[in-house]
Motif scaffolding. Structure first.
Motif, PDB file in Angstrom:
ATOM      1  N   UNK A 140       0.833  -1.202   0.000  1.00 46.14           N
ATOM      2  CA  UNK A 140       0.000   0.000   0.000  1.00 46.14           C
ATOM      3  C   UNK A 140       0.869   1.255   0.000  1.00 46.14           C
ATOM      4  N   UNK A 141       1.938   1.236   0.794  1.00 43.86           N
ATOM      5  CA  UNK A 141       2.870   2.370   0.809  1.00 43.86           C
ATOM      6  C   UNK A 141       3.517   2.533  -0.567  1.00 43.86           C
ATOM      7  N   UNK A 142       3.892   1.416  -1.168  1.00 46.08           N
ATOM      8  CA  UNK A 142       4.504   1.454  -2.495  1.00 46.08           C
ATOM      9  C   UNK A 142       3.542   2.043  -3.518  1.00 46.08           C
ATOM     10  N   UNK A 143       2.260   1.659  -3.429  1.00 47.30           N
ATOM     11  CA  UNK A 143       1.268   2.204  -4.356  1.00 47.30           C
ATOM     12  C   UNK A 143       1.154   3.722  -4.193  1.00 47.30           C
ATOM     13  N   UNK A 144       1.175   4.198  -2.954  1.00 51.05           N
ATOM     14  CA  UNK A 144       1.104   5.639  -2.710  1.00 51.05           C
ATOM     15  C   UNK A 144       2.309   6.351  -3.334  1.00 51.05           C
ATOM     16  N   UNK A 145       3.488   5.730  -3.232  1.00 53.06           N
ATOM     17  CA  UNK A 145       4.692   6.309  -3.841  1.00 53.06           C
ATOM     18  C   UNK A 145       4.547   6.359  -5.357  1.00 53.06           C
ATOM     19  N   UNK A 146       4.000   5.293  -5.942  1.00 55.90           N
ATOM     20  CA  UNK A 146       3.822   5.245  -7.397  1.00 55.90           C
ATOM     21  C   UNK A 146       2.860   6.341  -7.854  1.00 55.90           C
ATOM     22  N   UNK A 147       1.751   6.505  -7.126  1.00 56.59           N
ATOM     23  CA  UNK A 147       0.801   7.562  -7.481  1.00 56.59           C
ATOM     24  C   UNK A 147       1.496   8.927  -7.469  1.00 56.59           C
ATOM     25  N   UNK A 148       2.287   9.173  -6.414  1.00 51.74           N
ATOM     26  CA  UNK A 148       3.006  10.442  -6.319  1.00 51.74           C
ATOM     27  C   UNK A 148       3.974  10.641  -7.478  1.00 51.74           C
ATOM     28  N   UNK A 149       4.681   9.574  -7.855  1.00 49.91           N
ATOM     29  CA  UNK A 149       5.631   9.674  -8.964  1.00 49.91           C
ATOM     30  C   UNK A 149       4.920   9.907 -10.294  1.00 49.91           C
ATOM     31  N   UNK A 150       3.797   9.214 -10.508  1.00 48.07           N
ATOM     32  CA  UNK A 150       3.043   9.379 -11.754  1.00 48.07           C
ATOM     33  C   UNK A 150       2.542  10.820 -11.883  1.00 48.07           C
ATOM     34  N   UNK A 151       2.018  11.349 -10.806  1.00 46.61           N
ATOM     35  CA  UNK A 151       1.531  12.739 -10.824  1.00 46.61           C
ATOM     36  C   UNK A 151       2.688  13.707 -11.055  1.00 46.61           C
ATOM     37  N   UNK A 152       3.820  13.452 -10.364  1.00 50.15           N
ATOM     38  CA  UNK A 152       4.978  14.331 -10.511  1.00 50.15           C
ATOM     39  C   UNK A 152       5.490  14.323 -11.948  1.00 50.15           C
ATOM     40  N   UNK A 153       5.618  13.133 -12.550  1.00 52.10           N
ATOM     41  CA  UNK A 153       6.093  13.037 -13.931  1.00 52.10           C
ATOM     42  C   UNK A 153       5.153  13.753 -14.889  1.00 52.10           C
ATOM     43  N   UNK A 190      12.988   5.707 -11.125  1.00 50.66           N
ATOM     44  CA  UNK A 190      13.737   4.738 -10.327  1.00 50.66           C
ATOM     45  C   UNK A 190      14.493   5.406  -9.178  1.00 50.66           C
ATOM     46  N   UNK A 191      15.018   6.595  -9.438  1.00 49.84           N
ATOM     47  CA  UNK A 191      15.700   7.321  -8.363  1.00 49.84           C
ATOM     48  C   UNK A 191      14.728   7.647  -7.238  1.00 49.84           C
ATOM     49  N   UNK A 192      13.517   8.059  -7.595  1.00 47.99           N
ATOM     50  CA  UNK A 192      12.508   8.351  -6.576  1.00 47.99           C
ATOM     51  C   UNK A 192      12.174   7.149  -5.723  1.00 47.99           C
ATOM     52  N   UNK A 193      12.159   5.962  -6.329  1.00 43.39           N
ATOM     53  CA  UNK A 193      11.852   4.735  -5.592  1.00 43.39           C
ATOM     54  C   UNK A 193      12.906   4.455  -4.531  1.00 43.39           C
ATOM     55  N   UNK A 194      14.190   4.541  -4.890  1.00 41.61           N
ATOM     56  CA  UNK A 194      15.230   4.202  -3.916  1.00 41.61           C
ATOM     57  C   UNK A 194      15.415   5.310  -2.875  1.00 41.61           C
ATOM     58  N   UNK A 195      15.084   6.545  -3.228  1.00 47.19           N
ATOM     59  CA  UNK A 195      15.130   7.603  -2.216  1.00 47.19           C
ATOM     60  C   UNK A 195      14.119   7.312  -1.105  1.00 47.19           C
TER      61      UNK A 195
END
Length: 313
Positions: free
Chosen positions: A177-190, A268-273
């Motif tokens: 669930x946390x990972x999904x929230x990160x993905x949503x944030x990255x998709x919006x940011x991109x 990918x950088x956002x994921x490891x950060x």
């Protein structure tokens, strides 16, 4: 606004589904291997490579999952490290190695299709990951840089090592669930970066850097796409452009070497950060090393034209 968020959510769910198909099987395999004692048996075999980069043997299993499956496969194995006393430098080293060398069977097949040797570029990624890890480890050991303890709360939340199966399932679901929230944030940011023109300006800013490394002017634009968005995009563009334009083998090799070592700089950088890696290690240092190595590769191919035949297909 509602329609915009709904569209981004649909995109995020699509990405997340692809992630689940990779991550969940790896998480289950790692869990079963741990229960059967296979982790304890495999760890010593990986310890020599990990010792070179200052990481515990268990980190080798995380990188192995990354090398074969991809970034998210490595994330599925990260709970193995949750109870280890890791430093920020160690988390950053492992993250950088994961970013440089991952999903080699799939991604290097794309590279080969685009015009560079599968084995040469695969070895370049593997060797560069180990070299960079060793450099950062040596600097940290000599100066104390990033020697403080890493925050491993997210790793523990992903799957505690001593949890029973029910606890493991609950914690794994929470981590996803946390990972999904990160993905949503990255998709919006991109998307916002694309709409605001930031991505275009980043692309323009990167092209002179790429040319300094030896890339020709006509290869810089398509290489930039791969560097920012991913090897699949960049490799696909090079395949397309190579059919329409007469790129030299050297130009293709240099462009694909750049993309192989440093790609998907945003996502990918956002994921490891998010797991505690240091930005200077996983982004700035990685890009600088890529520039130097590709420049060296360009010089080598100029001095030894026969090397182009070894590296191209």
């Amino acid at each position: 606004m509602t329609a915009y968020l709904r569209a981004r959510l649909v995109t995020s769910l699509s990405v997340f589904w692809q992630l689940l198909r990779i991550t969940v099987p790896v998480m289950l395999i790692v869990r079963l291997a741990e229960e059967l004692g296979l982790i304890a048996l495999m760890a010593p075999a990986l310890s020599p490579v990990m010792a070179v980069v200052g990481l515990p043997p268990e980190a080798g299993l995380v990188w192995l999952a990354t090398l074969t499956v991809g970034i998210y496969g490595g994330l599925g194995a990260l709970p193995l490290l949750a109870d280890l006393p890791l430093s920020v430098a160690q988390i950053s080293i492992l993250s950088a190695m994961m970013l440089i060398a991952h999903a080699l069977p799939i991604e290097q097949a794309i590279v080969r299709k685009a015009g560079a040797s599968f084995w040469a570029t695969g070895a370049l990624r593997f060797g560069t990951a180990v070299l960079y890890g060793a450099i950062v480890s040596a600097i940290s050991g000599a100066t104390g840089w990033l020697a403080g303890p890493a925050e491993t709360g997210l790793l523990r939340a992903m799957a505690p090592a001593d949890a029973d199966w029910i606890e493991w399932l609950i914690s794994s679901a929470a981590s996803l669930a946390i990972t999904f929230a990160i993905i949503v944030g990255l998709i919006v940011l991109l998307d916002l970066m694309e709409r605001s023109g930031i991505t275009r300006r980043l692309t323009q800013a990167l092209q002179p850097v790429l040319r300094v490394s030896g890339l020709s002017a006509d290869m810089a634009p398509v290489t930039t796409v791969g560097v920012l968005l991913g090897l699949t995009y960049g490799g696909g563009l090079i395949i397309k452009e190579a059919r329409e334009r007469d790129f030299t083998p050297k130009a293709r090799v240099l462009a694909l070497s750049w993309i192989s070592l440093s790609h998907s700089l945003i996502e990918d950088t956002g994921v490891v950060l998010a797991i505690g890696a240091d930005l200077w290690v996983v982004l700035a240092g990685r890009v600088l090393l890529t520039l130097l190595l590709v420049r060296l590769l360009a010089t080598l191919m100029d001095a030894l034209p026969r090397a182009v035949r070894w590296l191209a297909v």
